[in-house]
Design an enzyme around this catalytic site. Structure first.
Site, PDB file in Angstrom:
ATOM      1  N   GLY A 104     -24.392 -54.945  36.243  1.00  0.00           N
ATOM      2  CA  GLY A 104     -23.089 -55.403  35.747  1.00  0.00           C
ATOM      3  C   GLY A 104     -22.800 -56.821  36.186  1.00  0.00           C
ATOM      4  N   ASN A 105     -21.573 -57.249  35.986  1.00  0.00           N
ATOM      5  CA  ASN A 105     -21.158 -58.572  36.452  1.00  0.00           C
ATOM      6  C   ASN A 105     -19.734 -58.482  36.980  1.00  0.00           C
ATOM      7  OD1 ASN A 105     -19.212 -59.319  34.223  1.00  0.00           O
ATOM      8  ND2 ASN A 105     -21.055 -58.893  33.024  1.00  0.00           N
ATOM      9  N   ARG A 106     -19.243 -59.588  37.535  1.00  0.00           N
ATOM     10  CA  ARG A 106     -17.974 -59.523  38.276  1.00  0.00           C
ATOM     11  C   ARG A 106     -16.748 -59.796  37.409  1.00  0.00           C
ATOM     12  NH1 ARG A 106     -18.348 -63.630  42.317  1.00  0.00           N
ATOM     13  NH2 ARG A 106     -16.232 -63.025  42.757  1.00  0.00           N
ATOM     14  N   SER A 107     -16.894 -59.816  36.103  1.00  0.00           N
ATOM     15  CA  SER A 107     -15.715 -60.088  35.274  1.00  0.00           C
ATOM     16  C   SER A 107     -14.685 -58.957  35.422  1.00  0.00           C
ATOM     17  CB  SER A 107     -16.131 -60.210  33.804  1.00  0.00           C
ATOM     18  OG  SER A 107     -14.973 -60.337  33.019  1.00  0.00           O
TER      19      SER A 107
END
Ligand code: CTP
Length: 403
Positions: A212-215
Protein backbone atom coordinates in the site's frame (compact mmCIF):
# COMPACT_ATOMS: atom_id res chain seq x y z
CA UNK A 1 -5.35 42.86 12.82
CA UNK A 2 -8.99 43.19 11.85
CA UNK A 3 -10.19 41.73 8.53
CA UNK A 4 -13.02 44.27 8.61
CA UNK A 5 -15.53 41.46 8.24
CA UNK A 6 -18.31 40.55 10.62
CA UNK A 7 -19.17 36.89 10.87
CA UNK A 8 -22.27 35.79 12.70
CA UNK A 9 -21.91 32.32 14.15
CA UNK A 10 -25.30 30.83 14.98
CA UNK A 11 -25.16 27.98 17.48
CA UNK A 12 -28.16 25.74 17.94
CA UNK A 13 -28.91 23.09 20.55
CA UNK A 14 -26.95 19.97 19.77
CA UNK A 15 -24.07 18.24 21.50
CA UNK A 16 -21.72 19.37 18.70
CA UNK A 17 -22.17 22.93 20.06
CA UNK A 18 -18.98 22.44 22.05
CA UNK A 19 -17.08 22.11 18.76
CA UNK A 20 -18.56 25.42 17.56
CA UNK A 21 -16.20 27.09 20.03
CA UNK A 22 -13.34 26.18 17.69
CA UNK A 23 -15.22 27.61 14.70
CA UNK A 24 -15.61 30.91 16.58
CA UNK A 25 -11.96 30.83 17.61
CA UNK A 26 -10.72 30.21 14.06
CA UNK A 27 -12.58 33.29 12.75
CA UNK A 28 -11.37 35.45 15.67
CA UNK A 29 -7.75 34.37 15.05
CA UNK A 30 -8.15 35.38 11.39
CA UNK A 31 -9.03 38.86 12.57
CA UNK A 32 -12.77 38.68 11.87
CA UNK A 33 -15.32 40.27 14.18
CA UNK A 34 -17.48 37.45 15.45
CA UNK A 35 -21.00 37.87 16.80
CA UNK A 36 -22.34 34.71 18.35
CA UNK A 37 -26.10 34.21 18.30
CA UNK A 38 -26.90 31.15 20.37
CA UNK A 39 -30.31 29.61 20.87
CA UNK A 40 -31.32 28.96 24.49
CA UNK A 41 -30.93 25.24 23.77
CA UNK A 42 -27.35 25.79 22.57
CA UNK A 43 -26.48 27.34 25.94
CA UNK A 44 -27.50 24.11 27.62
CA UNK A 45 -24.56 22.49 25.81
CA UNK A 46 -21.92 25.23 25.95
CA UNK A 47 -21.56 28.11 28.42
CA UNK A 48 -22.14 31.75 27.51
CA UNK A 49 -18.90 32.85 29.30
CA UNK A 50 -16.90 30.46 27.11
CA UNK A 51 -18.45 31.86 23.93
CA UNK A 52 -18.05 35.47 25.11
CA UNK A 53 -14.40 34.94 26.03
CA UNK A 54 -13.56 33.21 22.75
CA UNK A 55 -15.59 35.56 20.50
CA UNK A 56 -14.48 38.66 22.49
CA UNK A 57 -18.04 39.96 22.17
CA UNK A 58 -21.31 39.66 24.09
CA UNK A 59 -23.34 36.62 23.10
CA UNK A 60 -26.94 37.27 22.14
CA UNK A 61 -29.76 34.82 22.73
CA UNK A 62 -32.95 36.64 23.57
CA UNK A 63 -35.21 38.21 20.97
CA UNK A 64 -36.55 40.69 23.53
CA UNK A 65 -33.19 42.08 24.67
CA UNK A 66 -31.65 45.09 22.94
CA UNK A 67 -35.01 46.06 21.45
CA UNK A 68 -34.08 49.78 21.49
CA UNK A 69 -31.21 49.09 19.09
CA UNK A 70 -33.47 46.85 16.94
CA UNK A 71 -31.10 43.99 17.58
CA UNK A 72 -33.32 41.38 15.91
CA UNK A 73 -32.44 42.86 12.52
CA UNK A 74 -29.24 44.79 13.31
CA UNK A 75 -27.09 41.70 13.77
CA UNK A 76 -28.20 40.18 10.46
CA UNK A 77 -27.73 43.47 8.62
CA UNK A 78 -24.16 43.78 9.91
CA UNK A 79 -23.17 40.26 8.84
CA UNK A 80 -20.83 39.56 5.92
CA UNK A 81 -21.34 35.85 6.47
CA UNK A 82 -23.59 33.70 8.63
CA UNK A 83 -22.42 30.28 9.77
CA UNK A 84 -24.76 27.99 11.69
CA UNK A 85 -22.85 25.25 13.49
CA UNK A 86 -24.19 22.93 14.61
CA UNK A 87 -27.47 23.13 12.69
CA UNK A 88 -29.91 20.72 14.32
CA UNK A 89 -32.78 19.05 12.44
CA UNK A 90 -35.13 21.47 14.21
CA UNK A 91 -33.15 24.59 13.26
CA UNK A 92 -32.86 23.35 9.65
CA UNK A 93 -36.66 22.92 9.52
CA UNK A 94 -37.15 26.42 10.90
CA UNK A 95 -34.65 27.89 8.46
CA UNK A 96 -36.31 26.13 5.52
CA UNK A 97 -39.71 27.45 6.60
CA UNK A 98 -38.36 30.97 7.20
CA UNK A 99 -39.48 31.01 10.83
CA UNK A 100 -38.47 33.96 12.96
CA UNK A 101 -39.51 32.95 16.46
CA UNK A 102 -36.06 33.40 17.94
CA UNK A 103 -33.10 35.76 17.55
CA UNK A 104 -31.21 33.46 15.18
CA UNK A 105 -34.23 33.10 12.85
CA UNK A 106 -34.68 36.89 12.76
CA UNK A 107 -30.96 37.43 12.18
CA UNK A 108 -30.90 35.09 9.19
CA UNK A 109 -34.08 36.51 7.65
CA UNK A 110 -32.80 40.06 8.06
CA UNK A 111 -29.52 39.32 6.29
CA UNK A 112 -28.43 39.23 2.67
CA UNK A 113 -25.09 37.59 3.56
CA UNK A 114 -24.20 34.08 2.40
CA UNK A 115 -25.37 31.40 4.82
CA UNK A 116 -23.38 28.26 5.55
CA UNK A 117 -24.80 25.54 7.77
CA UNK A 118 -23.13 22.50 9.33
CA UNK A 119 -25.83 19.93 10.09
CA UNK A 120 -25.39 17.62 13.09
CA UNK A 121 -27.92 15.00 14.15
CA UNK A 122 -28.52 11.29 14.38
CA UNK A 123 -28.51 9.29 11.16
CA UNK A 124 -32.25 8.57 11.26
CA UNK A 125 -33.04 12.28 11.59
CA UNK A 126 -30.62 13.18 8.74
CA UNK A 127 -32.18 10.54 6.48
CA UNK A 128 -35.76 11.46 7.41
CA UNK A 129 -37.76 12.66 4.40
CA UNK A 130 -38.57 15.94 6.20
CA UNK A 131 -34.89 16.77 6.72
CA UNK A 132 -34.00 15.65 3.18
CA UNK A 133 -36.65 18.01 1.77
CA UNK A 134 -35.57 20.87 4.04
CA UNK A 135 -31.93 20.49 3.00
CA UNK A 136 -32.96 20.46 -0.68
CA UNK A 137 -34.96 23.68 -0.11
CA UNK A 138 -32.02 25.39 1.56
CA UNK A 139 -29.58 24.23 -1.10
CA UNK A 140 -31.90 25.54 -3.84
CA UNK A 141 -31.96 28.86 -1.99
CA UNK A 142 -28.18 29.08 -2.18
CA UNK A 143 -27.39 28.01 1.37
CA UNK A 144 -24.08 26.12 1.56
CA UNK A 145 -24.36 22.83 3.40
CA UNK A 146 -21.09 21.53 4.83
CA UNK A 147 -21.08 17.91 5.96
CA UNK A 148 -22.30 16.09 7.86
CA UNK A 149 -19.68 13.34 7.91
CA UNK A 150 -20.01 9.70 8.71
CA UNK A 151 -18.52 8.76 12.07
CA UNK A 152 -18.99 8.34 15.79
CA UNK A 153 -22.21 9.98 17.01
CA UNK A 154 -23.10 11.02 20.55
CA UNK A 155 -23.81 7.54 21.88
CA UNK A 156 -22.09 4.30 21.02
CA UNK A 157 -23.61 4.41 17.54
CA UNK A 158 -21.99 5.76 14.42
CA UNK A 159 -23.24 6.77 10.99
CA UNK A 160 -24.07 9.81 8.90
CA UNK A 161 -24.84 12.95 10.89
CA UNK A 162 -21.60 13.85 12.63
CA UNK A 163 -20.89 17.58 12.31
CA UNK A 164 -18.04 18.45 9.92
CA UNK A 165 -14.79 19.34 11.67
CA UNK A 166 -14.37 23.03 12.60
CA UNK A 167 -11.59 23.74 10.08
CA UNK A 168 -13.70 22.18 7.31
CA UNK A 169 -16.62 24.43 8.29
CA UNK A 170 -14.42 27.53 8.36
CA UNK A 171 -12.86 26.71 4.97
CA UNK A 172 -16.28 26.09 3.38
CA UNK A 173 -17.57 29.31 4.93
CA UNK A 174 -14.65 31.33 3.59
CA UNK A 175 -15.12 29.76 0.14
CA UNK A 176 -18.80 30.81 0.20
CA UNK A 177 -17.78 34.31 1.26
CA UNK A 178 -15.15 34.54 -1.49
CA UNK A 179 -17.74 33.34 -4.01
CA UNK A 180 -20.20 36.01 -2.89
CA UNK A 181 -17.53 38.72 -2.99
CA UNK A 182 -16.49 37.68 -6.51
CA UNK A 183 -20.09 37.72 -7.65
CA UNK A 184 -19.99 33.98 -8.21
CA UNK A 185 -22.88 31.82 -7.04
CA UNK A 186 -21.89 29.59 -4.14
CA UNK A 187 -23.55 26.78 -6.10
CA UNK A 188 -21.48 27.46 -9.23
CA UNK A 189 -21.01 23.73 -9.84
CA UNK A 190 -24.75 22.94 -9.79
CA UNK A 191 -25.65 20.47 -12.52
CA UNK A 192 -22.01 19.36 -12.97
CA UNK A 193 -21.08 15.72 -12.60
CA UNK A 194 -17.70 15.32 -10.98
CA UNK A 195 -15.86 12.07 -10.36
CA UNK A 196 -13.10 12.16 -7.73
CA UNK A 197 -10.75 9.36 -6.74
CA UNK A 198 -9.19 9.53 -3.28
CA UNK A 199 -7.04 7.50 -0.93
CA UNK A 200 -4.43 4.89 -1.70
CA UNK A 201 -4.81 1.56 -3.46
CA UNK A 202 -3.82 -1.71 -1.80
CA UNK A 203 -2.40 -4.52 -3.89
CA UNK A 204 -3.09 -7.88 -2.22
CA UNK A 205 -0.32 -10.42 -1.70
CA UNK A 206 -2.36 -12.99 0.18
CA UNK A 207 -5.58 -12.93 2.24
CA UNK A 208 -3.93 -10.92 5.03
CA UNK A 209 -1.28 -8.72 3.39
CA UNK A 210 -1.06 -5.97 0.82
CA UNK A 211 1.33 -3.46 -0.73
CA UNK A 212 0.00 0.00 0.00
CA UNK A 213 0.96 3.64 0.33
CA UNK A 214 0.53 6.39 2.91
CA UNK A 215 -2.22 8.38 1.21
CA UNK A 216 -4.94 9.24 3.76
CA UNK A 217 -7.46 10.45 1.19
CA UNK A 218 -7.83 13.82 2.95
CA UNK A 219 -7.23 15.99 -0.13
CA UNK A 220 -9.60 13.96 -2.32
CA UNK A 221 -12.28 13.94 0.37
CA UNK A 222 -11.91 17.71 0.80
CA UNK A 223 -12.38 18.13 -2.96
CA UNK A 224 -15.45 15.90 -2.91
CA UNK A 225 -16.95 17.71 0.05
CA UNK A 226 -16.25 21.15 -1.40
CA UNK A 227 -17.59 20.21 -4.87
CA UNK A 228 -20.80 18.84 -3.36
CA UNK A 229 -21.15 21.97 -1.22
CA UNK A 230 -20.91 24.00 -4.45
CA UNK A 231 -23.79 22.05 -5.97
CA UNK A 232 -22.00 19.38 -8.02
CA UNK A 233 -23.22 15.84 -8.05
CA UNK A 234 -20.14 13.96 -6.95
CA UNK A 235 -19.06 10.34 -7.28
CA UNK A 236 -16.26 9.64 -4.79
CA UNK A 237 -14.22 6.57 -5.65
CA UNK A 238 -12.67 5.84 -2.30
CA UNK A 239 -9.58 3.66 -1.93
CA UNK A 240 -9.05 2.83 1.74
CA UNK A 241 -9.79 6.27 3.20
CA UNK A 242 -8.43 7.12 6.64
CA UNK A 243 -10.97 9.93 7.04
CA UNK A 244 -14.78 9.81 7.03
CA UNK A 245 -16.38 10.24 3.61
CA UNK A 246 -18.93 13.04 3.26
CA UNK A 247 -22.57 11.96 3.13
CA UNK A 248 -23.24 14.38 0.31
CA UNK A 249 -21.53 12.22 -2.34
CA UNK A 250 -22.18 8.93 -4.12
CA UNK A 251 -19.52 6.80 -2.40
CA UNK A 252 -17.93 3.91 -4.30
CA UNK A 253 -15.35 2.03 -2.21
CA UNK A 254 -12.51 0.26 -4.05
CA UNK A 255 -9.39 -1.57 -2.94
CA UNK A 256 -6.75 -2.22 -5.62
CA UNK A 257 -5.59 -0.25 -8.66
CA UNK A 258 -7.52 -2.56 -10.98
CA UNK A 259 -10.70 -2.06 -8.89
CA UNK A 260 -10.17 1.68 -9.06
CA UNK A 261 -9.63 1.55 -12.81
CA UNK A 262 -12.90 -0.31 -13.33
CA UNK A 263 -14.85 2.05 -11.05
CA UNK A 264 -13.46 5.29 -12.50
CA UNK A 265 -13.80 4.13 -16.11
CA UNK A 266 -17.48 3.38 -15.52
CA UNK A 267 -18.13 6.59 -13.55
CA UNK A 268 -16.27 8.79 -16.06
CA UNK A 269 -18.87 8.12 -18.75
CA UNK A 270 -20.93 11.32 -18.93
CA UNK A 271 -18.89 13.09 -16.23
CA UNK A 272 -17.99 16.76 -16.75
CA UNK A 273 -14.78 16.46 -14.74
CA UNK A 274 -12.65 13.61 -13.42
CA UNK A 275 -10.13 14.35 -10.67
CA UNK A 276 -7.54 11.65 -9.97
CA UNK A 277 -6.43 12.50 -6.45
CA UNK A 278 -5.89 8.86 -5.45
CA UNK A 279 -2.39 7.47 -4.99
CA UNK A 280 -2.42 4.49 -7.31
CA UNK A 281 0.11 1.69 -6.89
CA UNK A 282 2.30 1.45 -9.98
CA UNK A 283 2.90 -2.28 -9.47
CA UNK A 284 0.96 -5.28 -8.14
CA UNK A 285 2.07 -8.79 -7.22
CA UNK A 286 2.04 -11.14 -10.21
CA UNK A 287 0.35 -13.81 -8.12
CA UNK A 288 -2.03 -13.38 -5.24
CA UNK A 289 -1.75 -16.40 -2.97
CA UNK A 290 -4.99 -18.04 -1.95
CA UNK A 291 -3.52 -18.86 1.48
CA UNK A 292 -1.30 -16.94 3.89
CA UNK A 293 2.38 -16.91 2.86
CA UNK A 294 4.21 -18.95 5.54
CA UNK A 295 7.80 -18.34 6.65
CA UNK A 296 8.39 -22.09 6.71
CA UNK A 297 7.77 -22.14 2.97
CA UNK A 298 9.70 -18.97 2.05
CA UNK A 299 12.78 -19.13 4.32
CA UNK A 300 14.99 -16.14 5.21
CA UNK A 301 14.26 -14.04 2.17
CA UNK A 302 11.24 -13.56 0.02
CA UNK A 303 11.32 -12.29 -3.51
CA UNK A 304 8.10 -10.72 -4.77
CA UNK A 305 7.51 -10.49 -8.47
CA UNK A 306 5.51 -7.41 -9.42
CA UNK A 307 3.91 -6.35 -12.65
CA UNK A 308 3.02 -2.83 -13.83
CA UNK A 309 -0.48 -1.55 -13.19
CA UNK A 310 -2.15 0.41 -15.98
CA UNK A 311 -1.69 4.17 -15.88
CA UNK A 312 -5.34 4.99 -15.21
CA UNK A 313 -5.01 8.75 -15.67
CA UNK A 314 -3.23 8.40 -19.01
CA UNK A 315 -5.93 5.91 -20.09
CA UNK A 316 -8.71 8.34 -19.13
CA UNK A 317 -6.94 11.12 -21.05
CA UNK A 318 -6.64 8.95 -24.16
CA UNK A 319 -10.35 8.05 -24.11
CA UNK A 320 -11.88 11.25 -22.77
CA UNK A 321 -14.92 12.74 -24.41
CA UNK A 322 -14.68 16.25 -25.91
CA UNK A 323 -15.34 18.85 -23.24
CA UNK A 324 -14.57 16.58 -20.31
CA UNK A 325 -12.04 18.03 -17.87
CA UNK A 326 -9.34 15.83 -16.44
CA UNK A 327 -7.24 16.73 -13.39
CA UNK A 328 -4.25 14.71 -12.18
CA UNK A 329 -2.10 14.97 -9.10
CA UNK A 330 1.66 14.61 -8.93
CA UNK A 331 3.16 13.53 -5.63
CA UNK A 332 6.91 14.11 -5.64
CA UNK A 333 9.61 13.97 -2.98
CA UNK A 334 11.87 16.46 -4.84
CA UNK A 335 12.74 19.34 -2.49
CA UNK A 336 14.13 21.81 -5.03
CA UNK A 337 11.16 23.94 -6.23
CA UNK A 338 12.43 24.25 -9.83
CA UNK A 339 13.21 20.57 -10.18
CA UNK A 340 9.82 19.78 -8.60
CA UNK A 341 8.14 21.86 -11.30
CA UNK A 342 10.22 20.22 -14.01
CA UNK A 343 9.07 16.79 -12.78
CA UNK A 344 5.49 18.09 -12.82
CA UNK A 345 5.85 19.34 -16.40
CA UNK A 346 7.29 16.01 -17.54
CA UNK A 347 4.45 14.15 -15.80
CA UNK A 348 1.91 16.47 -17.42
CA UNK A 349 3.34 15.64 -20.84
CA UNK A 350 3.16 11.89 -20.07
CA UNK A 351 -0.37 11.93 -18.68
CA UNK A 352 -2.14 14.30 -21.08
CA UNK A 353 -4.58 15.73 -18.51
CA UNK A 354 -5.89 19.33 -18.50
CA UNK A 355 -4.51 20.33 -15.10
CA UNK A 356 -1.87 18.71 -12.92
CA UNK A 357 -1.76 19.53 -9.21
CA UNK A 358 1.85 19.26 -8.09
CA UNK A 359 2.60 18.75 -4.43
CA UNK A 360 5.54 17.62 -2.39
CA UNK A 361 5.34 14.55 -0.22
CA UNK A 362 7.83 13.12 2.21
CA UNK A 363 8.26 11.32 5.48
CA UNK A 364 6.52 14.14 7.31
CA UNK A 365 4.86 16.06 4.47
CA UNK A 366 1.76 15.62 2.41
CA UNK A 367 -0.10 12.49 3.36
CA UNK A 368 -1.70 12.57 6.80
CA UNK A 369 -1.40 16.36 7.13
CA UNK A 370 -4.41 18.65 7.19
CA UNK A 371 -2.42 21.18 5.17
CA UNK A 372 -1.17 21.17 1.64
CA UNK A 373 0.85 23.38 -0.65
CA UNK A 374 0.29 22.97 -4.37
CA UNK A 375 1.06 24.45 -7.74
CA UNK A 376 -1.28 23.68 -10.58
CA UNK A 377 0.02 23.35 -14.14
CA UNK A 378 -2.02 23.65 -17.29
CA UNK A 379 -1.45 21.68 -20.50
CA UNK A 380 1.36 24.01 -21.57
CA UNK A 381 3.10 23.54 -18.23
CA UNK A 382 2.31 27.09 -17.08
CA UNK A 383 1.52 27.61 -13.39
CA UNK A 384 -2.13 28.65 -13.28
CA UNK A 385 -2.62 28.53 -9.52
CA UNK A 386 -0.53 28.41 -6.36
CA UNK A 387 -2.30 27.59 -3.12
CA UNK A 388 -1.36 26.67 0.40
CA UNK A 389 -3.48 26.16 3.48
CA UNK A 390 -5.90 23.56 4.73
CA UNK A 391 -6.74 20.80 2.29
CA UNK A 392 -10.26 22.26 2.21
CA UNK A 393 -9.02 25.68 1.13
CA UNK A 394 -6.68 24.12 -1.45
CA UNK A 395 -9.72 22.17 -2.72
CA UNK A 396 -11.54 25.49 -3.12
CA UNK A 397 -8.75 26.89 -5.33
CA UNK A 398 -8.68 23.76 -7.52
CA UNK A 399 -12.47 23.92 -7.94
CA UNK A 400 -12.25 27.62 -8.81
CA UNK A 401 -10.00 26.65 -11.72
CA UNK A 402 -12.39 23.95 -12.87
CA UNK A 403 -15.36 26.25 -12.48
N1 CTP B 1 -1.98 7.47 -11.56
C1 CTP B 1 -2.78 6.62 -12.28
N2 CTP B 1 -2.42 5.33 -12.47
C2 CTP B 1 -1.25 4.87 -11.98
C3 CTP B 1 -0.41 5.74 -11.25
C4 CTP B 1 -0.81 7.04 -11.05
O1 CTP B 1 -3.85 7.04 -12.74
N3 CTP B 1 -0.91 3.62 -12.18
C5 CTP B 1 -2.41 8.88 -11.41
C6 CTP B 1 -2.54 9.39 -9.99
O2 CTP B 1 -3.86 9.25 -9.52
C7 CTP B 1 -2.16 10.85 -10.13
C8 CTP B 1 -1.17 10.86 -11.28
O3 CTP B 1 -1.42 9.64 -12.01
O4 CTP B 1 -3.27 11.65 -10.53
C9 CTP B 1 0.27 10.91 -10.88
O5 CTP B 1 0.54 9.94 -9.91
P1 CTP B 1 2.01 9.83 -9.30
O6 CTP B 1 2.03 8.69 -8.33
O7 CTP B 1 2.47 11.19 -8.86
O8 CTP B 1 2.88 9.51 -10.59
P2 CTP B 1 3.17 8.18 -11.37
O9 CTP B 1 2.41 8.21 -12.65
O10 CTP B 1 2.96 7.00 -10.50
O11 CTP B 1 4.70 8.38 -11.73
P3 CTP B 1 6.00 8.18 -10.76
O12 CTP B 1 5.64 7.11 -9.78
O13 CTP B 1 7.07 7.77 -11.71
O14 CTP B 1 6.24 9.53 -10.13
Amino acid sequence: MSSGRTIVVGITGGIAAYKAVNVVRAFVLRGDTVQVVATPAALRFVGKPTLEAISRNPVHTDLYEGVAEVRHVAIGQSADLIVVAPATANSIAKLAAGLADDLLGNTILASTAPVVIAPAMHTEMWNNAATVANIATLRARGVTIVGPGVGQLTGSDSGAGRMAEPDTIVAAALAALAAAENGRASSDLAGKRIVITAGGTREPLDPVRFLGNRSSGKQGVALAEAAAARGASVILIAANLEVPAPTTVDLRPVNSALDLERAVTEAAVGADVVIMAAAVADYRPVTVRADKIKKDDTGDSLLLELTRNPDILAGLAARKAPGQGLVGFAAETETDPDRLLALGRAKMARKGCDFLVVNRVGWSEGFASDHNEVRVLDRRGDIVCEASGTKMSVAGHILDLIS
